[in-house]
Design a protein around this motif. Sequence first.
Motif, PDB file in Angstrom:
ATOM      1  N   SER A   1      -1.079   8.048  -6.312  1.00  0.00           N
ATOM      2  CA  SER A   1      -0.868   6.606  -6.254  1.00  0.00           C
ATOM      3  C   SER A   1      -1.421   5.919  -7.496  1.00  0.00           C
ATOM      4  CB  SER A   1      -1.572   6.033  -5.022  1.00  0.00           C
ATOM      5  OG  SER A   1      -2.986   6.102  -5.202  1.00  0.00           O
TER       6      SER A   1
ATOM      7  N   ALA B   1      -3.138  -5.083   0.069  1.00  0.00           N
ATOM      8  CA  ALA B   1      -2.031  -4.120  -0.018  1.00  0.00           C
ATOM      9  C   ALA B   1      -1.608  -3.616   1.355  1.00  0.00           C
ATOM     10  CB  ALA B   1      -2.425  -2.947  -0.916  1.00  0.00           C
ATOM     11  N   ALA B   2      -2.540  -3.573   2.289  1.00  0.00           N
ATOM     12  CA  ALA B   2      -2.217  -3.113   3.644  1.00  0.00           C
ATOM     13  C   ALA B   2      -1.534  -4.190   4.472  1.00  0.00           C
ATOM     14  CB  ALA B   2      -3.491  -2.645   4.350  1.00  0.00           C
TER      15      ALA B   2
ATOM     16  N   VAL C   1       1.033   1.703  -3.831  1.00  0.00           N
ATOM     17  CA  VAL C   1      -0.184   1.486  -4.617  1.00  0.00           C
ATOM     18  C   VAL C   1      -1.347   2.338  -4.124  1.00  0.00           C
ATOM     19  CG1 VAL C   1      -1.896  -0.256  -5.275  1.00  0.00           C
ATOM     20  CG2 VAL C   1       0.527  -0.840  -5.276  1.00  0.00           C
ATOM     21  N   LEU C   2      -1.404   2.603  -2.804  1.00  0.00           N
ATOM     22  CA  LEU C   2      -2.557   3.292  -2.228  1.00  0.00           C
ATOM     23  C   LEU C   2      -2.263   4.658  -1.621  1.00  0.00           C
ATOM     24  CD1 LEU C   2      -4.258   0.317  -0.330  1.00  0.00           C
ATOM     25  CD2 LEU C   2      -4.870   1.223  -2.563  1.00  0.00           C
ATOM     26  N   LEU C   3      -1.129   4.810  -0.947  1.00  0.00           N
ATOM     27  CA  LEU C   3      -0.945   5.958  -0.067  1.00  0.00           C
ATOM     28  C   LEU C   3      -0.396   7.230  -0.712  1.00  0.00           C
ATOM     29  CD1 LEU C   3       0.381   4.180   3.154  1.00  0.00           C
ATOM     30  CD2 LEU C   3      -1.978   4.765   2.520  1.00  0.00           C
TER      31      LEU C   3
ATOM     32  N   ARG D   1      -7.385  -3.335  -1.300  1.00  0.00           N
ATOM     33  CA  ARG D   1      -6.977  -2.489  -0.171  1.00  0.00           C
ATOM     34  C   ARG D   1      -6.561  -3.341   1.031  1.00  0.00           C
ATOM     35  NH1 ARG D   1      -8.119   2.825  -0.999  1.00  0.00           N
ATOM     36  NH2 ARG D   1      -9.401   3.274  -2.833  1.00  0.00           N
ATOM     37  N   GLU D   2      -7.290  -4.410   1.282  1.00  0.00           N
ATOM     38  CA  GLU D   2      -6.934  -5.284   2.396  1.00  0.00           C
ATOM     39  C   GLU D   2      -5.581  -5.956   2.162  1.00  0.00           C
ATOM     40  OE1 GLU D   2      -8.349  -6.120   5.368  1.00  0.00           O
ATOM     41  OE2 GLU D   2      -9.716  -4.438   5.058  1.00  0.00           O
TER      42      GLU D   2
ATOM     43  N   SER E   1       3.606  -7.263   2.790  1.00  0.00           N
ATOM     44  CA  SER E   1       4.838  -6.490   2.640  1.00  0.00           C
ATOM     45  C   SER E   1       5.818  -7.310   1.809  1.00  0.00           C
ATOM     46  CB  SER E   1       5.455  -6.170   4.008  1.00  0.00           C
ATOM     47  OG  SER E   1       4.601  -5.317   4.748  1.00  0.00           O
TER      48      SER E   1
ATOM     49  N   GLU F   1       0.813  -1.215   0.000  1.00  0.00           N
ATOM     50  CA  GLU F   1       0.000   0.000   0.000  1.00  0.00           C
ATOM     51  C   GLU F   1       0.852   1.273   0.000  1.00  0.00           C
ATOM     52  OE1 GLU F   1      -2.440   0.420   3.448  1.00  0.00           O
ATOM     53  OE2 GLU F   1      -0.754   0.713   4.825  1.00  0.00           O
TER      54      GLU F   1
END
Length: 281
Positions: free
Chosen positions: A24, A75-76, A18-20, A72-73, A79, A15
Motif C-alpha cells: 500500500s 481513510a476508513a 492507501v492502507l490495505l 487511518r481514521e 468512500s 483505505e
Amino acid sequence: MCRWLAYYGDTIPIEALVLLPQHSLIDQSLHSREGATTTNGDGFGIGWYDELGGLPGLYKSIRPAWNDRNLRELAAHISAPLFFAHIRTSTGTAVQETNTHPFRHGRWLFMHNGLVREFPCVRRDLLLAIDSELIPELEGSTDSEVLFLLALTFGLEDAPLTALALMAGFVEEVGERHGVEHPLQMAVATTDGEQIIAVRYSSEGQSRSLYFSTGALALKAQHPNIEEVQGLSDEAHAIVSEPLGDLVEAWKCVPESSIGIVKPGPDEFYEFTPRRPQRRR
C-alpha cells in the motif's frame, strides 16, 4: 522523491488502496521499491470527490504517513469514486502543509513526483509566467505547485493535454536559458473529477516509474480463483507510482514520454511531447 496513487471507478473506501494492499501507499512511505528514495516521510495528502459534486475535499499533514492516526481514521470512513493520495520526499523545499500534495484549484487536483532541476535558479522566471489572477493561490514554495499554476496558465481547464505539453515545454525552455541540463523530471496526475490525466516524462528520458492497472474484466478472466480480483469493479482504474501488490498481470508500466487518460471505458494512451509556447506569459 515521492509516491502517489489515483483511483477512478465505483465508490470505495480510501483505505482500500492507501492502507490495505500488500504494498500500500503506507508501506511505500517506508519501503518504496522503485522510488528515488526508500523512505517518503515528508508529509502526505489525500484529495477526494464525493457524489454530491462541488469542490474536492483535502486532508494534508507534515507527519509521516505511517505515523498519522487521523489518516487511518479518515481513510476508513471516507468512500469516494475518485481520489488522489500522495506521500512526499522533499527535494529541497520546506516540509510544511502548503508544500504537500495534492494541490487544488476549483474542481481540479494536481500531484507530482519528480523535480524542476536547479529550481532556485529558474524559479523567478517560472513565477513571472504564471497568470496574475492565479498568483494569490500560490501558498507554498515547491516546484510542484508552480508546475500546477503554469499548467492552469496555459489552459488546463479547457485543453488539459495541450496545457501540460506547454507547461513542460516552457519549463525546459527556461531551464535551457539558465544552462540547466535535463530541466524537468515529472510523473504527474491531474483531474477535474470527471477524468484523470497522467503524464510520465523527463528531459533525459529516464522518468520516474508509473503504472496503470490492468482492465478489471481481463484480470478477472485470467484469475478466476483469486477472490480479491473477482471483487474488483469492472470500471475500477488505478494509476500508481509502483504496484500495490505482486500480481504482475495487474499492472502495466507506462512507457516513457506518455500521457494516459482514465475515464469511463478503456484507458487512452498517447505520446507526450512538450511544446514551446509561442509567447512567454
